[in-house]
Design a protein around this motif. Structure first.
Motif, PDB file in Angstrom:
ATOM      1  N   MET A 120      17.503   1.473   6.527  1.00  0.00           N
ATOM      2  CA  MET A 120      16.239   0.715   6.814  1.00  0.00           C
ATOM      3  C   MET A 120      16.839  -0.875   6.974  1.00  0.00           C
ATOM      4  O   MET A 120      17.160  -1.103   6.787  1.00  0.00           O
ATOM      5  N   ASP A 121      15.438  -1.470   8.139  1.00  0.00           N
ATOM      6  CA  ASP A 121      15.481  -2.699   9.377  1.00  0.00           C
ATOM      7  C   ASP A 121      15.091  -3.509   8.021  1.00  0.00           C
ATOM      8  O   ASP A 121      14.469  -3.140   6.856  1.00  0.00           O
ATOM      9  N   ILE A 122      15.842  -4.634   7.679  1.00  0.00           N
ATOM     10  CA  ILE A 122      15.631  -6.200   6.980  1.00  0.00           C
ATOM     11  C   ILE A 122      14.223  -6.276   6.873  1.00  0.00           C
ATOM     12  O   ILE A 122      14.176  -6.878   6.237  1.00  0.00           O
ATOM     13  N   GLU A 123      13.609  -6.130   7.853  1.00  0.00           N
ATOM     14  CA  GLU A 123      11.952  -6.696   7.834  1.00  0.00           C
ATOM     15  C   GLU A 123      11.307  -6.121   7.266  1.00  0.00           C
ATOM     16  O   GLU A 123      10.829  -6.046   6.388  1.00  0.00           O
ATOM     17  N   ASP A 124      11.013  -4.322   7.021  1.00  0.00           N
ATOM     18  CA  ASP A 124      10.828  -3.347   6.917  1.00  0.00           C
ATOM     19  C   ASP A 124      10.842  -3.872   4.972  1.00  0.00           C
ATOM     20  O   ASP A 124      10.181  -3.925   4.167  1.00  0.00           O
ATOM     21  N   ALA A 125      13.175  -4.140   5.246  1.00  0.00           N
ATOM     22  CA  ALA A 125      13.269  -4.571   3.602  1.00  0.00           C
ATOM     23  C   ALA A 125      12.620  -4.786   3.001  1.00  0.00           C
ATOM     24  O   ALA A 125      11.605  -5.273   1.542  1.00  0.00           O
ATOM     25  N   LEU A 126      12.087  -6.405   4.161  1.00  0.00           N
ATOM     26  CA  LEU A 126      11.473  -7.395   3.067  1.00  0.00           C
ATOM     27  C   LEU A 126       9.691  -7.070   2.699  1.00  0.00           C
ATOM     28  O   LEU A 126       9.843  -7.779   1.947  1.00  0.00           O
ATOM     29  N   ALA A 127       9.401  -6.789   3.617  1.00  0.00           N
ATOM     30  CA  ALA A 127       8.092  -6.225   3.547  1.00  0.00           C
ATOM     31  C   ALA A 127       7.830  -5.781   1.990  1.00  0.00           C
ATOM     32  O   ALA A 127       7.162  -5.358   1.231  1.00  0.00           O
ATOM     33  N   TRP A 128       8.788  -4.375   2.573  1.00  0.00           N
ATOM     34  CA  TRP A 128       8.869  -3.648   1.195  1.00  0.00           C
ATOM     35  C   TRP A 128       8.750  -4.322  -0.039  1.00  0.00           C
ATOM     36  O   TRP A 128       8.204  -4.111  -1.211  1.00  0.00           O
ATOM     37  N   VAL A 129       9.761  -5.331   0.171  1.00  0.00           N
ATOM     38  CA  VAL A 129       9.979  -6.350  -1.958  1.00  0.00           C
ATOM     39  C   VAL A 129       8.646  -6.882  -1.384  1.00  0.00           C
ATOM     40  O   VAL A 129       8.163  -7.168  -3.084  1.00  0.00           O
TER      41      VAL A 129
END
Length: 219
Positions: free
Chosen positions: A1-10
């Motif tokens: 998962m792209d870190i940007e998507d991971a941060l948004a998920w969090v």
């Protein structure tokens, strides 16, 4: 998962599940005053979503990987006083006299909040390549048309559909060079931060593999 998507998920999906110290629901970082939480005790459906409600208890607790990512973001606070040397490449197509190191220091000072806010918004900063011209607009949002009469510049109205007096013109404005510099510094700081997070979190999470950001390197 792209870190940007991971941060948004969090920050958009997992941390809002968290309960505060009194056992009440509320998105992390906000008081537990959600209208959903207050009306939940009524035991009936009430249509009231004027604020971000948080998640119902049935959604469970925040995922352990989300908490690890949050902790990694917290560590970005240690870079608030980080300074850069040399040419940063932020002054391309901008006038002389601007201080790119001061702009970068300002962005680094708010690095933690910058990453967290962009994650909550599901967006990223922008990197303005060059000042873009735009029409001078009035309170109505329409372009202002000027004409010079007797040596005095005046705002002129249309004489008909798409017809203006002879010599009428539209003034052009350009975005502030300082604002563009700050925008570029924010992007560079944010891009470096999320790239660092991707490397630090690589192989550390149980459910996802974090990839470097899709956002391009500053030109």
């Amino acid at each position: 998962m792209d870190i940007e998507d991971a941060l948004a998920w969090v920050y958009r999906e997992e941390l809002p599940k968290r309960r505060d110290g009194r056992g009440e629901l509320g998105p992390q970082g906000y008081a537990s005053i959600s209208p959903m939480c207050k009306i939940y005790s009524l035991g009936r459906w009430v249509e009231n979503f004027s604020r971000e409600p948080g998640f119902l208890p049935a959604m469970g607790e925040a995922h352990p990987d989300a908490l690890l990512i949050e902790a990694a973001v917290e560590e970005l606070r240690s870079f608030q006083r980080h300074c850069f040397d040399g040419d940063l490449g932020l002054l391309t197509h901008l006038p002389a006299g601007l201080n790119e190191h001061a702009a970068m220091a300002q962005s680094m000072g708010q690095l933690f909040d910058l990453v967290r806010i962009k994650a909550r918004l599901g967006s990223r900063p922008t990197f303005a390549r060059t000042p873009e011209p735009s029409a001078d607009v009035g309170n109505t949002g329409k372009s202002l048309i000027y004409v010079v009469r007797n040596g005095v510049e005046q705002i002129s109205g249309a004489e008909g559909k798409d017809r203006y007096p002879t010599g009428a013109y539209c003034a052009i404005e350009r975005e502030s060079a300082k604002a563009i510099l700050i925008e570029r510094a924010d992007y560079m700081a944010w891009r470096a931060a999320v790239d660092l997070l991707a490397h630090r979190l690589s192989g550390k999470l149980s459910s996802i593999g974090v990839l470097p950001p899709a956002a391009a390197q500053p030109p």
